[in-house]
Write a protein that holds these residues in place. Structure first.
Motif, short mmCIF file in Angstrom:
data_model
loop_
_atom_site.label_atom_id
_atom_site.label_comp_id
_atom_site.label_asym_id
_atom_site.label_seq_id
_atom_site.Cartn_x
_atom_site.Cartn_y
_atom_site.Cartn_z
N ASP A 51 26.83 33.39 48.91
CA ASP A 51 25.29 33.78 49.03
C ASP A 51 24.53 33.37 50.06
O ASP A 51 23.43 34.13 50.43
N ASP A 52 24.80 32.39 50.91
CA ASP A 52 24.02 31.95 51.74
C ASP A 52 24.65 32.46 53.31
O ASP A 52 24.05 32.05 54.35
N TRP A 53 25.61 33.53 53.11
CA TRP A 53 26.01 33.99 54.48
C TRP A 53 24.90 34.98 54.98
O TRP A 53 24.35 35.53 54.39
N THR A 54 24.81 35.06 56.42
CA THR A 54 23.99 35.75 57.07
C THR A 54 24.79 36.54 58.07
O THR A 54 25.82 36.24 58.55
N CYS A 55 23.99 37.72 58.30
CA CYS A 55 24.50 38.45 59.65
C CYS A 55 24.84 37.44 60.99
O CYS A 55 23.90 36.79 61.35
N PRO A 56 26.02 37.42 61.44
CA PRO A 56 26.31 36.78 62.72
C PRO A 56 25.54 37.05 64.00
O PRO A 56 25.46 36.23 64.98
N VAL A 57 24.99 38.35 64.10
CA VAL A 57 24.23 38.90 65.16
C VAL A 57 22.94 38.41 64.86
O VAL A 57 22.16 37.85 65.74
N CYS A 58 22.12 38.82 63.88
CA CYS A 58 20.67 38.83 63.70
C CYS A 58 20.17 37.76 62.36
O CYS A 58 19.09 37.43 62.46
N PHE A 59 21.35 37.36 62.07
CA PHE A 59 20.90 36.38 60.67
C PHE A 59 20.35 36.73 59.61
O PHE A 59 19.55 35.87 58.74
N ALA A 60 20.24 38.39 59.49
CA ALA A 60 19.79 38.88 58.18
C ALA A 60 20.42 38.62 56.91
O ALA A 60 21.72 38.17 57.05
N GLU A 61 19.91 38.29 55.73
CA GLU A 61 20.50 37.91 54.57
C GLU A 61 21.54 38.98 54.14
O GLU A 61 21.27 40.19 54.56
N LYS A 62 22.39 38.88 52.92
CA LYS A 62 23.10 39.64 52.53
C LYS A 62 22.64 40.97 51.86
O LYS A 62 23.04 41.87 51.88
N GLU A 63 21.27 40.70 51.20
CA GLU A 63 20.52 41.83 50.72
C GLU A 63 20.08 42.81 51.86
O GLU A 63 19.87 43.92 51.33
#
Length: 53
Positions: free
Chosen positions: A35-47
């Motif tokens: 659940d706490d994974w974020t985009c590796p490029v811009c750090f956006a959340e999964k949602e």
């Protein structure tokens, strides 16, 4: 397995590749990412991600 696109930056999460730089093994479906994974490029959340058709 479906690919998912990050809305803010366009990064594509490909489950066949995973995200090895962040400890996500190849073959990990998007739904199984922590659940706490974020985009590796811009750090956006999964949602912020949506399936690629």
């Amino acid at each position: 397995m479906k690919k998912y696109e990050c809305g803010p930056c366009g990064y594509i999460y490909d489950p066949e590749v995973g995200d090895p730089d962040n400890g996500i093994a190849p073959g990990t479906p998007f739904e199984s990412l922590p659940d706490d994974w974020t985009c590796p490029v811009c750090f956006a959340e999964k949602e912020e991600f949506s399936p690629v058709e």
